[in-house]
Write an enzyme that holds these catalytic residues in place. Structure first.
Site, PDB file in Angstrom:
ATOM      1  N   HIS A  63      26.723  46.275  50.276  1.00  0.00           N
ATOM      2  CA  HIS A  63      27.123  46.189  51.684  1.00  0.00           C
ATOM      3  C   HIS A  63      26.637  47.436  52.412  1.00  0.00           C
ATOM      4  CE1 HIS A  63      30.257  48.642  49.881  1.00  0.00           C
ATOM      5  NE2 HIS A  63      30.771  48.940  51.063  1.00  0.00           N
ATOM      6  N   HIS A  65      27.926  50.061  54.033  1.00  0.00           N
ATOM      7  CA  HIS A  65      28.641  51.307  54.233  1.00  0.00           C
ATOM      8  C   HIS A  65      27.801  52.430  53.641  1.00  0.00           C
ATOM      9  CE1 HIS A  65      32.957  49.606  55.001  1.00  0.00           C
ATOM     10  NE2 HIS A  65      32.255  49.754  56.113  1.00  0.00           N
ATOM     11  N   ASP A  67      28.137  55.100  51.914  1.00  0.00           N
ATOM     12  CA  ASP A  67      28.230  55.582  50.539  1.00  0.00           C
ATOM     13  C   ASP A  67      27.573  54.634  49.542  1.00  0.00           C
ATOM     14  OD1 ASP A  67      30.445  53.971  51.379  1.00  0.00           O
ATOM     15  OD2 ASP A  67      31.486  54.423  49.513  1.00  0.00           O
ATOM     16  N   HIS A  68      27.048  53.516  50.035  1.00  0.00           N
ATOM     17  CA  HIS A  68      26.343  52.577  49.166  1.00  0.00           C
ATOM     18  C   HIS A  68      24.857  52.434  49.513  1.00  0.00           C
ATOM     19  CE1 HIS A  68      30.007  50.931  47.162  1.00  0.00           C
ATOM     20  NE2 HIS A  68      30.550  51.468  48.243  1.00  0.00           N
ATOM     21  N   HIS A 143      35.967  42.814  52.078  1.00  0.00           N
ATOM     22  CA  HIS A 143      36.033  44.204  52.522  1.00  0.00           C
ATOM     23  C   HIS A 143      36.056  44.208  54.050  1.00  0.00           C
ATOM     24  CE1 HIS A 143      35.924  48.419  51.894  1.00  0.00           C
ATOM     25  NE2 HIS A 143      34.672  48.621  52.260  1.00  0.00           N
ATOM     26  N   ASP A 213      34.190  47.740  46.315  1.00  0.00           N
ATOM     27  CA  ASP A 213      34.657  47.657  47.701  1.00  0.00           C
ATOM     28  C   ASP A 213      35.194  46.270  48.054  1.00  0.00           C
ATOM     29  OD1 ASP A 213      33.265  50.133  47.547  1.00  0.00           O
ATOM     30  OD2 ASP A 213      33.162  50.154  49.727  1.00  0.00           O
ATOM     31  N   HIS A 271      34.561  53.940  41.810  1.00  0.00           N
ATOM     32  CA  HIS A 271      34.759  54.048  43.253  1.00  0.00           C
ATOM     33  C   HIS A 271      36.082  54.756  43.565  1.00  0.00           C
ATOM     34  CE1 HIS A 271      34.926  52.814  47.562  1.00  0.00           C
ATOM     35  NE2 HIS A 271      33.598  52.835  47.439  1.00  0.00           N
TER      36      HIS A 271
END
Length: 305
Positions: A63, A65, A67-68, A143, A213, A271
């Site tokens: 996805h 976000h 941090d990914h 999420h 997530d 995570h």
């Protein structure tokens, strides 16, 4: 048996810490390496893990976000500086396509290799990649934005040849593949010897599921039923269940209950929220429900078996 491994490059959540990097993993099967998510610092973690950049041909983004995926453009740029010529395939929600195109036009002009985008629908459970060795299927998660996990499933292997019988019946080596594929052998005198007699069963195909997530979603268990190894997000300990709900994340015992209900062999927790100095509490909570639970950590390598 051919190695099937998962390399943990990052298992923290949105805030990088001195203990954990944002999410990223390498899945290795039959000399192919697949990256899942690409948070900041992924390139450094690849170096520390001694993983060759040139072997990564496919990147799966769960996805959008940061941090990914914040590490993706930097890695694409580095591949160019290293003289990469092989295509790089990226599987991600469609909203990444225009964002990455703009970044590449600004930062990555003159690449000598092609970046091929494959749009995926995180809401669907469908095969998005397939080769001779495995399939990759999306796992819909829940999420704050569209998000999915990925199921890496090895294709069934061919049975093993019984070398003693091959020699006894003087069967030509040219017939080995036919026998493995179920074709009976007929000897020169007309005797038919069943392929099943000349082989022993292959090992069961293995599978690895990555679920990051997501709020607690019990139906995930059905989609990962019988998986050898499950990686499931565990952002919070059980005392923070209300916070987990607010931010659409999962707690330790909830992740363990999915592993239990799915009858997986091994659970990996990851995570982790930056609020924790260590994750032992989460491990203890999960093991009360699912004993074969382990903590992810940068540099760890897990065998899928």
């Amino acid at each position: 048996m051919t190695p099937f491994k998962v390399y943990i490059l990052g298992c923290g959540s949105a805030l990088p810490t001195l203990r954990h990097n944002p999410s990223s993993q390498i899945v290795e099967l039959r000399d192919k390496q697949f990256m899942i998510d690409c948070g900041e610092g992924t390139q450094a973690q690849l170096r520390r893990s001694k993983i060759r950049f040139t072997k990564i041909g496919h990147v799966f983004i769960s996805h959008l976000h940061g941090d990914h995926c914040f590490g993706l453009i930097g890695m694409i740029s580095t591949f160019g500086m290293l003289g990469r010529t092989a295509p790089l395939h990226i599987y991600a929600p469609s909203d990444l396509r225009p964002l990455l195109k703009q970044q590449m036009e600004y930062f990555c002009q003159g690449l000598e290799y092609e970046v091929i985008m494959h749009d995926i629908d995180p809401a669907k459970n469908e095969v998005i990649y397939e080769d001779r060795s495995l399939t990759v299927t999306t796992i819909p998660l829940e999420h704050r934005i569209p998000c999915c996990g990925f199921l890496f499933k090895e294709k069934p292997l061919l049975p093993h040849i019984r070398r003693d019988l091959i020699d006894m019946y003087e069967i030509p080596l040219s017939q080995i593949n036919n026998i493995k594929n179920g074709i009976d052998w007929t000897s020169p005198d007309g005797t038919v010897i069943a392929a099943a007699q000349l082989t022993t069963p292959a090992e069961p195909p293995r599978s690895y599921a990555y679920c990051s997530d997501t709020t607690f979603k019990p139906e995930i268990a059905r989609l990962v039923e019988g998986t050898n190894t499950l990686y499931h997000e565990c952002t919070y300990a059980d005392a923070e269940r209300e916070r987990a709900r607010k931010h659409f994340h999962t707690t330790a015992s909830e992740a363990a209950s999915i592993a239990r209900d799915a009858h997986v062999r091994q659970l990996i927790l990851g995570h982790f929220s930056a609020r924790y100095d260590n994750e032992q509490q989460m491990l203890d909570e999960a093991r009360k429900i699912f004993a074969n639970t382990h903590l992810a950590n940068e540099g760890k390598v897990f065998d899928v078996c």
